[in-house]
Design a protein around this motif. Sequence first.
Motif, short mmCIF file in Angstrom:
data_model
loop_
_atom_site.label_atom_id
_atom_site.label_comp_id
_atom_site.label_asym_id
_atom_site.label_seq_id
_atom_site.Cartn_x
_atom_site.Cartn_y
_atom_site.Cartn_z
N HIS A 27 0.90 -1.30 -0.14
CA HIS A 27 0.04 -0.01 0.11
C HIS A 27 0.93 1.26 -0.16
CE1 HIS A 27 -3.66 -2.36 0.54
NE2 HIS A 27 -3.54 -2.63 1.62
N LEU A 28 1.98 1.33 0.83
CA LEU A 28 2.60 2.48 0.85
C LEU A 28 3.43 2.83 -0.45
CD1 LEU A 28 4.05 4.63 2.88
CD2 LEU A 28 5.60 2.82 3.59
N ARG A 29 3.89 1.70 -1.03
CA ARG A 29 4.82 2.09 -2.04
C ARG A 29 4.12 2.15 -3.51
NH1 ARG A 29 6.54 -4.52 -3.50
NH2 ARG A 29 4.61 -4.88 -4.76
N ARG A 30 2.54 1.90 -3.43
CA ARG A 30 1.80 1.94 -4.78
C ARG A 30 2.01 3.08 -5.47
NH1 ARG A 30 -1.35 -1.65 -7.85
NH2 ARG A 30 -2.60 -0.39 -9.18
N GLU A 31 1.86 4.28 -5.12
CA GLU A 31 1.65 5.48 -5.88
C GLU A 31 3.09 5.72 -6.52
OE1 GLU A 31 1.19 10.32 -5.00
OE2 GLU A 31 0.15 8.94 -3.53
N SER A 32 4.23 5.52 -5.63
CA SER A 32 5.56 5.94 -6.24
C SER A 32 5.99 4.69 -7.23
CB SER A 32 6.54 5.82 -5.02
OG SER A 32 6.55 4.57 -4.40
N MET A 33 5.44 3.53 -6.99
CA MET A 33 5.94 2.54 -8.02
C MET A 33 5.16 2.60 -9.49
SD MET A 33 7.90 -0.15 -6.95
CE MET A 33 7.31 -1.46 -7.84
N VAL A 34 3.79 3.20 -9.32
CA VAL A 34 3.33 3.47 -10.76
C VAL A 34 4.10 4.58 -11.20
CG1 VAL A 34 1.21 4.22 -11.89
CG2 VAL A 34 1.05 2.64 -9.92
N LYS A 35 4.35 5.56 -10.59
CA LYS A 35 5.28 6.46 -11.12
C LYS A 35 6.65 5.77 -11.78
CE LYS A 35 3.63 10.44 -8.16
NZ LYS A 35 3.91 11.33 -7.20
N LEU A 36 7.35 5.20 -11.27
CA LEU A 36 8.36 4.65 -11.70
C LEU A 36 8.08 4.14 -12.97
CD1 LEU A 36 10.09 3.02 -8.34
CD2 LEU A 36 10.83 5.34 -9.60
N LEU A 37 6.97 3.19 -13.22
CA LEU A 37 6.73 2.33 -14.36
C LEU A 37 6.73 3.31 -15.42
CD1 LEU A 37 4.48 -0.36 -12.53
CD2 LEU A 37 6.68 -0.61 -13.42
N PHE A 38 6.32 4.65 -15.37
CA PHE A 38 6.36 5.68 -16.59
C PHE A 38 7.88 5.53 -17.15
CE2 PHE A 38 2.10 6.62 -15.15
CZ PHE A 38 1.13 6.67 -16.02
N LEU A 39 8.69 5.48 -16.32
CA LEU A 39 10.07 5.75 -16.91
C LEU A 39 10.32 4.58 -18.01
CD1 LEU A 39 11.66 6.50 -13.64
CD2 LEU A 39 10.96 8.01 -15.34
N PRO A 40 10.90 5.09 -19.19
CA PRO A 40 11.44 4.28 -20.14
C PRO A 40 12.43 3.00 -19.73
CG PRO A 40 11.75 6.52 -20.88
CD PRO A 40 11.42 6.42 -19.33
N GLY A 41 11.83 1.90 -19.80
CA GLY A 41 12.69 0.70 -19.25
C GLY A 41 12.28 0.20 -17.96
N ALA A 42 11.57 0.73 -17.35
CA ALA A 42 11.33 0.53 -15.73
C ALA A 42 10.52 -0.75 -15.70
CB ALA A 42 10.65 1.54 -15.06
N SER A 43 9.61 -0.79 -16.57
CA SER A 43 8.69 -2.24 -16.75
C SER A 43 9.57 -3.47 -17.09
CB SER A 43 7.40 -1.92 -17.67
OG SER A 43 6.40 -1.05 -17.16
N GLU A 44 10.02 -3.29 -18.04
CA GLU A 44 10.76 -4.19 -18.53
C GLU A 44 11.99 -4.74 -17.75
OE1 GLU A 44 11.95 -7.31 -21.31
OE2 GLU A 44 10.08 -6.18 -20.78
#
Length: 238
Positions: free
Chosen positions: A178-195
Amino acid sequence: MVNVVPIKRVTITEQVMEQIAQWITSGELSEGDKLPNERELAEKFGVNRGRIRESLRALSIIGLITIKPGEGSYVNKQEAPIPSETIIWMYHNERNNLEEIYAARKLIESEVYLTTYKKLEEKQIQQLELILEELKRISKGTGDHCEKFQDLLDKFDLLMGEWSENKIYYKLIQTIIHLRRESMVKLLFLPGASENSRKMRTELVKAMKEKDDTKVKQAIDHCFNSAKKFYDLVNETK
């Protein structure tokens, strides 16, 4: 008094956190127990009080302890799962502090992975592999993708927490998710983060299948070292 192992590593704050967390998760300290005060802990660990204060603050953020001003620090009671709304409210001011979130994630998630992987059965490994396959199938590059991708990462970690057979670990992993959710979604927008995230989880599952302690620890370290690069990128853009 609990046994104190002298601090030897460079990351002093993290090592203090790990030892106190170990006292709690091992049952050496029970729910409601009061920790020694900052001065006593500093003397026993051989570090300054600032390091102790940082460690206690981080442990309070991830829900292991409660700091009561003027009274001291107490081991938290582990009761029913905490609703996400409650966690968001509790940690409202900390949710955008990426450095503290990263430190909390590393501490809790690493311990859960190390505890759980030795207990995994073949059918559970297969469940994790199905999640990895779904992560690979999800299209990249949209906000919708990021939310779905994070849902699967959360599912992966919730299963690991459940399979640890440690009720405290399971509730801690719920809290950190729950605590990391918002920041993690932001990170996933960065190129290459999801992969990168998918590859690191794939490496971890492969190591867990082999039941190799060294490879699992290396995979965990690799996972968090890679994630740190993306956390740093987000911090630079603030």
